[in-house]
Design a protein around this motif. Structure first.
Motif, mmCIF file in Angstrom:
data_model
loop_
_atom_site.group_PDB
_atom_site.id
_atom_site.type_symbol
_atom_site.label_atom_id
_atom_site.label_comp_id
_atom_site.label_asym_id
_atom_site.label_seq_id
_atom_site.Cartn_x
_atom_site.Cartn_y
_atom_site.Cartn_z
ATOM 1 N N LYS A 147 30.421 24.646 -8.022
ATOM 2 C CA LYS A 147 31.474 25.562 -8.446
ATOM 3 C C LYS A 147 32.492 24.769 -9.249
ATOM 4 O O LYS A 147 32.711 23.574 -9.009
ATOM 5 N N GLU A 156 22.865 24.385 -10.043
ATOM 6 C CA GLU A 156 22.591 25.568 -9.224
ATOM 7 C C GLU A 156 23.405 25.596 -7.940
ATOM 8 O O GLU A 156 23.419 26.621 -7.240
ATOM 9 N N ASN A 157 24.087 24.492 -7.626
ATOM 10 C CA ASN A 157 24.809 24.405 -6.349
ATOM 11 C C ASN A 157 26.217 23.844 -6.538
ATOM 12 O O ASN A 157 26.709 23.059 -5.721
ATOM 13 N N LYS A 174 20.654 18.931 -1.903
ATOM 14 C CA LYS A 174 21.461 20.131 -2.025
ATOM 15 C C LYS A 174 22.667 19.946 -1.106
ATOM 16 O O LYS A 174 22.597 19.200 -0.128
ATOM 17 N N PRO A 175 23.792 20.596 -1.398
ATOM 18 C CA PRO A 175 24.961 20.428 -0.534
ATOM 19 C C PRO A 175 24.633 20.808 0.910
ATOM 20 O O PRO A 175 23.933 21.793 1.147
ATOM 21 N N VAL A 198 19.599 20.708 -9.707
ATOM 22 C CA VAL A 198 20.097 20.910 -8.345
ATOM 23 C C VAL A 198 21.617 21.031 -8.353
ATOM 24 O O VAL A 198 22.196 21.899 -7.681
ATOM 25 N N GLY A 236 28.749 23.477 1.238
ATOM 26 C CA GLY A 236 28.547 24.747 0.552
ATOM 27 C C GLY A 236 28.224 24.589 -0.915
ATOM 28 O O GLY A 236 27.128 24.925 -1.372
ATOM 29 N N LYS A 237 29.165 24.063 -1.680
ATOM 30 C CA LYS A 237 28.985 23.843 -3.108
ATOM 31 C C LYS A 237 29.578 22.492 -3.500
ATOM 32 O O LYS A 237 30.643 22.105 -3.000
ATOM 33 N N TYR A 238 28.871 21.765 -4.358
ATOM 34 C CA TYR A 238 29.499 20.617 -4.989
ATOM 35 C C TYR A 238 30.583 21.141 -5.933
ATOM 36 O O TYR A 238 30.542 22.300 -6.367
ATOM 37 N N GLU A 296 20.520 18.791 6.164
ATOM 38 C CA GLU A 296 21.018 20.088 5.711
ATOM 39 C C GLU A 296 22.341 20.459 6.362
ATOM 40 O O GLU A 296 22.987 21.413 5.942
ATOM 41 N N LYS A 310 25.327 22.309 4.631
ATOM 42 C CA LYS A 310 25.889 23.633 4.959
ATOM 43 C C LYS A 310 27.415 23.626 4.924
ATOM 44 O O LYS A 310 28.042 24.560 4.389
#
Length: 527
Positions: A461, A458-459, A337-338, A455, A343-345, A196, A340
């Motif tokens: 930009k 939702e994660n 998930k990306p 996934v 942040g965002k893929y 994470e 920390k």
């Protein structure tokens, strides 16, 4: 003619293998005088006296290999489309790898040779629009039956393609992007959970490199991660190694003050280079990353040479799983998930269908060609899955090792790649921007593909479009080549950050960069 200059520059960059950053140019999207004239004459030709959109007799398109190819029976595809629409369709389809070279040559040869519609990657689209080569379809979209239907699930994907509020290309799908997959069996053997944070990610790479994650009884004969180059061939450039780049980008970005800057010159990019250099020196990153192609990475992944692979979300999750299992490996993958620090893929700007400014009936091409792709019926079925009993079927039959009962929708064996089944045609239904209630292939999408796509969606930009300027067209090809060379020097050769940026200054990179940034900010100030 400035169009020729811009396209020639784009082709040179493509041939120099630094296609993306140069093509990523675009500007305000303001029309040239020639475009306005063409668009106005097209509008007049494209409507009846009562204001109805005229149906074209023929439409000519230029496309790459993401549209059904000759090997995959394009003739059957074309015939079915003509049956559905009553319009003659001419498809010009260069080899996929040479597509943007041929497209540039076609446009440089003059408007009389331009097709009616073209398929453009998000990184090329703005430059063509800014040069007046594309028709403004803003009004056509705003007044379209598709927009009125309410079936478009996310209009922000369309809005993201607007240049100064005008739409010159229509995305029928999301841009999609890459998500990091980790082999679950490797995590389990090393006693690890999905990371994470960057520290946890790096610890995982260390365990995969120094331990025995593949379970063959030998420590240290594997490595953590591989990629097809340290800098990607198209925006968002960092998508194959996001955990190392984090918030850094080698291209042009907007700062918190809203002004453009060169991401390559920022402190966060220098920090990313140090992370890459240290991990490479430790052996965590495949030593052949600089020269790898995506196929090289996939084959190494299937052979269990490494355990972490950042690759496309969605359908590729199924492809990776199947090929791992075909090679006798465990196929279960964890879509991360990306972490920390990421942040965002980043979701790449969507490919678009554009109508050229020389088209005689642009409204007709928009309505009967582009809009019909998302009709929620037979035409969308064709673009999504192909032709019945060629690319898909509902007949009782066995395809490879899969047996289907009468009436069950399934994909047939690939004509181009025997031994595999098709998963889609041009439009990936999981990426379509329009809801399709009667999608017959909905149940054929595997759980792992749905999970990875969910996934990612939702994660993620969306990448921003970088405007085009004359200065960028002049210098960005050479600048990109220099940047990529410096990245390789630092990561592979261990050159110090200080020496690397001294070279950037000495060989003109800093000057080219400043000129481009100044031109972008001058353009921004005029808006």
């Amino acid at each position: 003619m400035r169009v020729k200059k811009m396209l020639a520059a784009g082709m040179a960059v493509t041939m120099a293998a630094s296609v993306a950053l140069s093509g990523c140019s675009s500007s305000s999207g303001s029309k040239t005088t020639g475009e306005a004239t063409n668009a106005e004459s097209g509008s007049a030709a494209g409507k009846t006296a009562s204001g109805e959109v005229k149906k074209p007799e023929k439409i000519t398109i230029m496309v790459n290999g993401t549209v059904t190819t000759k090997q995959n029976n394009r003739d059957a595809f074309e015939k079915r489309w003509e049956e559905l629409t009553g319009i003659d369709l001419e498809i010009i389809q260069p080899d996929h790898d040479a597509y943007f070279d041929v497209l540039g040559q076609t446009f440089a040869s003059g408007p009389e040779n331009w097709p009616d519609a073209i398929l453009l990657a998000g990184s090329f689209y703005p430059g063509y629009a800014e040069e007046g080569a594309l028709w403004d379809m803003t009004e056509a979209w705003n007044n379209s039956e598709l927009k009125k239907s309410g079936r478009v699930t996310d209009e922000s994907v369309i809005d993201n393609m607007k240049l100064d509020g005008k739409l010159y290309g229509f995305p029928v799908t999301r841009g999609n992007g890459c998500i990091t997959y980790v082999k679950k069996a490797w995590l389990d053997r090393c006693g690890l959970k999905a990371p994470e944070t960057y520290d946890e990610y790096l610890n995982m790479l260390k365990a995969f490199t120094e331990g025995d994650p593949d379970g063959n009884g030998v420590n240290g004969d594997t490595y953590g991660v591989s990629a097809a180059g340290f800098v990607g061939p198209e925006e968002p450039w960092t998508n194959y190694l996001p955990e190392f780049y984090q918030d850094a980008n080698p291209s042009f970005v907007k700062g918190e003050d809203g002004k453009w800057q060169d991401g390559f010159t920022q402190d966060n990019f220098k920090a990313a280079l140090k992370r890459l250099r240290d991990a490479y020196a430790a052996g965590y990153i495949d030593k052949e990353t600089l020269t790898n192609g995506t196929k090289d990475c996939r084959n190494k992944f299937y052979e269990d040479k490494f355990g972490v692979f950042t690759y496309w979300a969605g359908t590729w999750a199924t492809n990776l799983k199947k090929n791992l299992e075909a090679n006798g490996r465990d196929g279960e993958l964890v879509p991360l998930k990306p972490i920390k620090e990421v942040g965002k893929y980043i979701e790449r700007t969507a490919p678009v269908w554009a109508i050229t400014s020389s088209c005689e009936n642009p409204e007709g091409v928009y309505k009967y060609f582009i809009e019909s792709m998302l009709d929620g019926g037979d035409t969308q079925l064709l673009w999504s899955y192909g032709v019945e009993d060629v690319h898909w079927s509902k007949k009782a039959e066995t395809i490879l090792d899969n047996t289907y009962e009468e009436g069950v929708f399934h994909m047939r064996e690939s004509l181009e790649h025997p031994g595999t089944q098709y998963t889609k045609q041009h439009i990936d239904p999981m990426l379509s921007i329009a809801n399709w209630e009667n999608d017959p292939g909905r149940e054929t999408v595997k759980a792992e593909a749905k999970e990875s796509q969910t996934v990612f969606n939702e994660n993620a930009k969306q990448a921003i479009i970088i405007p085009s300027t004359d200065v960028m067209a002049t210098y960005n090809g050479d600048l990109t080549t220099l940047k990529n060379s410096i990245v390789a020097d630092v990561v592979v050769q261990g050159v110090s950050i200080e020496d690397a940026y001294a070279r950037f200054e000495k060989e003109g990179g800093a000057d080219w960069s400043k000129q481009i940034v100044d031109s972008l900010n001058e353009l921004e100030a005029k808006k």
